[in-house]
Design a protein around this motif. Sequence first.
Motif, PDB file in Angstrom:
ATOM      1  N   ILE A  69     -21.937  32.415  26.527  1.00  0.00           N
ATOM      2  CA  ILE A  69     -22.028  33.500  27.507  1.00  0.00           C
ATOM      3  C   ILE A  69     -21.350  33.101  28.810  1.00  0.00           C
ATOM      4  O   ILE A  69     -20.731  33.948  29.479  1.00  0.00           O
ATOM      5  N   ALA A  70     -21.382  31.827  29.178  1.00  0.00           N
ATOM      6  CA  ALA A  70     -20.648  31.379  30.362  1.00  0.00           C
ATOM      7  C   ALA A  70     -19.151  31.644  30.201  1.00  0.00           C
ATOM      8  O   ALA A  70     -18.480  32.082  31.143  1.00  0.00           O
ATOM      9  N   GLN A  71     -18.632  31.407  28.995  1.00  0.00           N
ATOM     10  CA  GLN A  71     -17.228  31.714  28.726  1.00  0.00           C
ATOM     11  C   GLN A  71     -16.950  33.204  28.890  1.00  0.00           C
ATOM     12  O   GLN A  71     -15.940  33.607  29.456  1.00  0.00           O
ATOM     13  N   ARG A  72     -17.865  34.028  28.391  1.00  0.00           N
ATOM     14  CA  ARG A  72     -17.673  35.479  28.490  1.00  0.00           C
ATOM     15  C   ARG A  72     -17.761  35.959  29.934  1.00  0.00           C
ATOM     16  O   ARG A  72     -16.988  36.834  30.350  1.00  0.00           O
ATOM     17  N   VAL A  73     -18.650  35.399  30.707  1.00  0.00           N
ATOM     18  CA  VAL A  73     -18.757  35.767  32.128  1.00  0.00           C
ATOM     19  C   VAL A  73     -17.462  35.425  32.854  1.00  0.00           C
ATOM     20  O   VAL A  73     -16.969  36.193  33.683  1.00  0.00           O
ATOM     21  N   ASP A  74     -16.880  34.288  32.537  1.00  0.00           N
ATOM     22  CA  ASP A  74     -15.608  33.892  33.157  1.00  0.00           C
ATOM     23  C   ASP A  74     -14.478  34.853  32.807  1.00  0.00           C
ATOM     24  O   ASP A  74     -13.514  34.993  33.561  1.00  0.00           O
ATOM     25  N   ALA A  75     -14.597  35.533  31.658  1.00  0.00           N
ATOM     26  CA  ALA A  75     -13.535  36.424  31.197  1.00  0.00           C
ATOM     27  C   ALA A  75     -13.619  37.818  31.801  1.00  0.00           C
ATOM     28  O   ALA A  75     -12.676  38.599  31.684  1.00  0.00           O
ATOM     29  N   GLY A  76     -14.730  38.148  32.434  1.00  0.00           N
ATOM     30  CA  GLY A  76     -14.856  39.482  33.026  1.00  0.00           C
ATOM     31  C   GLY A  76     -16.290  39.941  33.115  1.00  0.00           C
ATOM     32  O   GLY A  76     -17.195  39.349  32.526  1.00  0.00           O
ATOM     33  N   ALA A  77     -16.483  41.024  33.857  1.00  0.00           N
ATOM     34  CA  ALA A  77     -17.832  41.520  34.114  1.00  0.00           C
ATOM     35  C   ALA A  77     -18.507  42.031  32.857  1.00  0.00           C
ATOM     36  O   ALA A  77     -17.855  42.533  31.942  1.00  0.00           O
ATOM     37  N   LEU A  78     -19.819  41.891  32.822  1.00  0.00           N
ATOM     38  CA  LEU A  78     -20.622  42.480  31.772  1.00  0.00           C
ATOM     39  C   LEU A  78     -21.928  42.963  32.381  1.00  0.00           C
ATOM     40  O   LEU A  78     -22.290  42.585  33.500  1.00  0.00           O
ATOM     41  N   ASP A  79     -22.643  43.830  31.637  1.00  0.00           N
ATOM     42  CA  ASP A  79     -23.822  44.496  32.190  1.00  0.00           C
ATOM     43  C   ASP A  79     -25.134  44.052  31.572  1.00  0.00           C
ATOM     44  O   ASP A  79     -26.190  44.253  32.175  1.00  0.00           O
ATOM     45  N   ALA A  80     -25.098  43.463  30.393  1.00  0.00           N
ATOM     46  CA  ALA A  80     -26.320  42.989  29.744  1.00  0.00           C
ATOM     47  C   ALA A  80     -25.954  42.073  28.592  1.00  0.00           C
ATOM     48  O   ALA A  80     -24.828  42.110  28.086  1.00  0.00           O
ATOM     49  N   VAL A  81     -26.926  41.261  28.192  1.00  0.00           N
ATOM     50  CA  VAL A  81     -26.754  40.335  27.069  1.00  0.00           C
ATOM     51  C   VAL A  81     -27.905  40.525  26.098  1.00  0.00           C
ATOM     52  O   VAL A  81     -29.070  40.644  26.514  1.00  0.00           O
ATOM     53  N   ILE A  82     -27.584  40.562  24.808  1.00  0.00           N
ATOM     54  CA  ILE A  82     -28.596  40.513  23.748  1.00  0.00           C
ATOM     55  C   ILE A  82     -28.439  39.180  23.022  1.00  0.00           C
ATOM     56  O   ILE A  82     -27.350  38.877  22.511  1.00  0.00           O
ATOM     57  N   VAL A  83     -29.496  38.393  22.991  1.00  0.00           N
ATOM     58  CA  VAL A  83     -29.513  37.148  22.224  1.00  0.00           C
ATOM     59  C   VAL A  83     -30.053  37.485  20.847  1.00  0.00           C
ATOM     60  O   VAL A  83     -31.226  37.815  20.686  1.00  0.00           O
ATOM     61  N   SER A  84     -29.183  37.400  19.832  1.00  0.00           N
ATOM     62  CA  SER A  84     -29.502  37.988  18.540  1.00  0.00           C
ATOM     63  C   SER A  84     -29.906  36.962  17.486  1.00  0.00           C
ATOM     64  O   SER A  84     -29.316  36.860  16.409  1.00  0.00           O
ATOM     65  N   ALA A  85     -30.937  36.199  17.813  1.00  0.00           N
ATOM     66  CA  ALA A  85     -31.662  35.394  16.826  1.00  0.00           C
ATOM     67  C   ALA A  85     -33.133  35.555  17.157  1.00  0.00           C
ATOM     68  O   ALA A  85     -33.507  35.599  18.336  1.00  0.00           O
ATOM     69  N   ILE A  86     -33.972  35.632  16.154  1.00  0.00           N
ATOM     70  CA  ILE A  86     -35.359  36.029  16.349  1.00  0.00           C
ATOM     71  C   ILE A  86     -36.122  35.060  17.245  1.00  0.00           C
ATOM     72  O   ILE A  86     -37.097  35.434  17.892  1.00  0.00           O
ATOM     73  N   GLY A  87     -35.671  33.811  17.360  1.00  0.00           N
ATOM     74  CA  GLY A  87     -36.340  32.849  18.229  1.00  0.00           C
ATOM     75  C   GLY A  87     -35.890  32.886  19.670  1.00  0.00           C
ATOM     76  O   GLY A  87     -36.389  32.111  20.502  1.00  0.00           O
TER      77      GLY A  87
END
Length: 224
Positions: A69-87
Amino acid sequence: MDTDSRTLRVVLVNPNTNSATTTMMTELAQQSAVSAQITVEAATVNYGPGMIIEPTALAESANAVVERIAQRVDAGALDAVIVSAIGDPGRDELADCLDIPVVGIGQAAILEASAGGRPYAMATTTHELAGSLRDLVHHYGCEENFLGVYLTESAPLELASNPQAQDEELRAATEEAVAAGAQAVIIAGGPLSETARRLRETTDALIVEPIPAAMARVERLLGS
């Protein structure tokens, strides 16, 4: 949704390295979005197992999630994150460092299933994660009406390659939970969503799918 007219970018991060699973979960999240303004982007961690089935892998995947997610933040703005593993690996760390909604699919499913003091349970294929799932319920303060984790007879990797057996064994686990008094049953695993939809047709209990639950929570948070 009380937002402006721009596209809202929600990144779904898969804490395991199976890109096919990432695609499936991202498509489901997009289909679950009510608002046409939301675009769900896929992100797969750069290292780790193809399927998280035991506690050490779950714990270690948190760093991979945060780094991705740090890589994605560096690539541009985002509005929310879903962590998609049940734990929900890495969810707490991301929530501490980002000023946007960060929702775990485990978090969202637990909050939905337990709403109003409803007795609820989990059904899953990942035997070795049962303790981690119970810990997650405690972490979110929802243990009072939790009836436990109900398991399939066969192991997760075996069932992942046999969808019919997976359906049958999760149905049996769900029926056991309902017999114990559960009014809602979380099908605990992002890749188990198709099975969860089929189970809805065979039980009177509320079947909670973690990914749609997470998208619903994201939309509520973005709307506020």
